[in-house]
Design a protein around this motif. Structure first.
Motif, mmCIF file in Angstrom:
data_model
loop_
_atom_site.group_PDB
_atom_site.id
_atom_site.type_symbol
_atom_site.label_atom_id
_atom_site.label_comp_id
_atom_site.label_asym_id
_atom_site.label_seq_id
_atom_site.Cartn_x
_atom_site.Cartn_y
_atom_site.Cartn_z
ATOM 1 N N MET A 1 37.853 47.995 34.463
ATOM 2 C CA MET A 1 37.512 47.540 36.019
ATOM 3 C C MET A 1 36.491 46.598 35.771
ATOM 4 S SD MET A 1 39.606 49.207 37.856
ATOM 5 C CE MET A 1 38.858 48.798 39.315
ATOM 6 N N GLY A 2 36.712 45.353 36.498
ATOM 7 C CA GLY A 2 35.763 44.385 36.414
ATOM 8 C C GLY A 2 35.263 43.962 37.774
ATOM 9 N N TRP A 3 34.107 43.273 37.709
ATOM 10 C CA TRP A 3 33.518 42.682 39.116
ATOM 11 C C TRP A 3 33.294 41.043 38.638
ATOM 12 C CZ3 TRP A 3 32.757 44.929 43.707
ATOM 13 C CH2 TRP A 3 32.575 46.547 43.526
ATOM 14 N N PHE A 4 33.688 40.393 39.500
ATOM 15 C CA PHE A 4 33.513 39.025 39.730
ATOM 16 C C PHE A 4 32.926 38.560 41.136
ATOM 17 C CE2 PHE A 4 36.805 39.741 36.545
ATOM 18 C CZ PHE A 4 36.894 38.388 35.918
ATOM 19 N N ARG A 5 32.463 37.388 41.167
ATOM 20 C CA ARG A 5 31.853 36.991 42.400
ATOM 21 C C ARG A 5 32.162 35.374 42.467
ATOM 22 N NH1 ARG A 5 25.256 37.137 40.697
ATOM 23 N NH2 ARG A 5 25.081 35.299 39.258
ATOM 24 N N GLN A 6 32.026 35.138 43.878
ATOM 25 C CA GLN A 6 32.139 33.650 44.186
ATOM 26 C C GLN A 6 31.162 33.215 45.275
ATOM 27 O OE1 GLN A 6 36.314 32.577 45.211
ATOM 28 N NE2 GLN A 6 36.018 30.382 44.698
ATOM 29 N N ALA A 7 30.430 32.253 44.971
ATOM 30 C CA ALA A 7 29.665 31.616 46.036
ATOM 31 C C ALA A 7 30.380 30.543 46.776
ATOM 32 C CB ALA A 7 28.336 31.101 45.464
ATOM 33 N N PRO A 8 30.027 30.249 47.997
ATOM 34 C CA PRO A 8 30.650 29.016 48.676
ATOM 35 C C PRO A 8 30.415 27.698 47.819
ATOM 36 C CG PRO A 8 29.464 30.351 50.325
ATOM 37 C CD PRO A 8 29.038 30.851 48.866
ATOM 38 N N GLU B 1 32.926 28.106 41.655
ATOM 39 C CA GLU B 1 34.109 28.797 41.100
ATOM 40 C C GLU B 1 34.153 30.465 40.911
ATOM 41 O OE1 GLU B 1 36.308 25.689 41.149
ATOM 42 O OE2 GLU B 1 37.164 27.433 40.123
ATOM 43 N N ARG B 2 34.964 31.061 41.138
ATOM 44 C CA ARG B 2 34.609 32.456 40.814
ATOM 45 C C ARG B 2 34.417 32.561 39.482
ATOM 46 N NH1 ARG B 2 39.134 36.818 43.208
ATOM 47 N NH2 ARG B 2 38.592 35.541 45.063
ATOM 48 N N GLU B 3 33.249 33.933 39.277
ATOM 49 C CA GLU B 3 32.961 33.975 38.005
ATOM 50 C C GLU B 3 32.677 35.363 37.700
ATOM 51 O OE1 GLU B 3 28.650 32.853 37.637
ATOM 52 O OE2 GLU B 3 28.107 33.580 39.141
ATOM 53 N N PHE B 4 32.755 35.750 36.372
ATOM 54 C CA PHE B 4 33.046 36.953 35.576
ATOM 55 C C PHE B 4 31.403 37.659 35.856
ATOM 56 C CE2 PHE B 4 31.648 39.746 32.203
ATOM 57 C CZ PHE B 4 32.191 40.764 32.352
ATOM 58 N N VAL B 5 31.367 39.005 36.278
ATOM 59 C CA VAL B 5 29.958 39.498 36.549
ATOM 60 C C VAL B 5 29.820 40.476 35.578
ATOM 61 C CG1 VAL B 5 28.325 40.776 37.838
ATOM 62 C CG2 VAL B 5 29.773 38.993 38.939
ATOM 63 N N TYR C 1 33.976 40.701 43.994
ATOM 64 C CA TYR C 1 35.423 41.201 43.970
ATOM 65 C C TYR C 1 35.721 42.104 43.074
ATOM 66 C CZ TYR C 1 36.536 37.208 47.296
ATOM 67 O OH TYR C 1 36.562 36.346 48.007
ATOM 68 N N CYS C 2 36.095 43.304 43.178
ATOM 69 C CA CYS C 2 36.583 44.036 41.857
ATOM 70 C C CYS C 2 37.965 43.845 41.525
ATOM 71 C CB CYS C 2 36.250 45.672 42.255
ATOM 72 S SG CYS C 2 37.499 46.317 43.363
ATOM 73 N N ALA C 3 38.154 44.246 40.107
ATOM 74 C CA ALA C 3 39.490 43.895 39.597
ATOM 75 C C ALA C 3 40.059 44.650 38.708
ATOM 76 C CB ALA C 3 39.487 42.457 38.979
ATOM 77 N N ALA C 4 41.391 45.246 38.442
ATOM 78 C CA ALA C 4 41.698 45.974 37.662
ATOM 79 C C ALA C 4 42.689 45.597 36.582
ATOM 80 C CB ALA C 4 42.555 47.419 38.221
#
Length: 131
Positions: free
Chosen positions: A34-41, A44-48, A95-98
């Protein structure tokens, strides 16, 4: 159907803490990293962060290492992101991702920072850090 639902976002002052949760359903939770990513206005979306299926291995981005902790509770099919010492630059939709892991191993793939290796995504929760 597979559902990943994030919660816990909100507004916090710089230096504060926040705990995000991602509750999963419709999948065998313990078979997924399970991962977490984030995206600021405008960014680009980035890995956390990411955690292996049984929680034995975690990886964090350099930007959050030492401040964030990823954990999971397989009995609750939930992954967490504990965020401390928050900075304005942490402001983003999270965002979480699987990512399915085969063979029953407690494994995080070497390419865990790539968005395209993840099978499912949540809708996101907003974190805003004020100065």
């Amino acid at each position: 159907q597979v559902r990943l639902i994030e919660s816990g976002g909100g507004l916090v002052q710089a230096g504060g803490s926040l705990r995000l949760s991602c509750a999963a359903s419709g999948l065998t939770f313990e078979s997924y990293s399970m991962g977490w990513f984030r995206q600021a206005p405008g960014k680009e979306r980035e890995f956390v962060a990411v955690i292996s299926p049984s929680g034995g291995k975690t990886e964090l981005s350099d930007a959050v290492k030492g401040r964030f902790i990823i954990s999971r509770d397989n009995a609750k099919s939930t992954v967490y992101l504990q965020m401390h010492s928050l900075k304005p630059e942490d402001t983003a939709a999270y965002y979480c991702a699987a990512d399915r892991v085969y063979g029953g191993v407690d494994y995080v793939r070497p390419s865990h920072r790539r968005q395209d290796v993840y099978d499912y995504w949540g809708q996101g929760t907003q974190v805003t850090v004020s100065s």
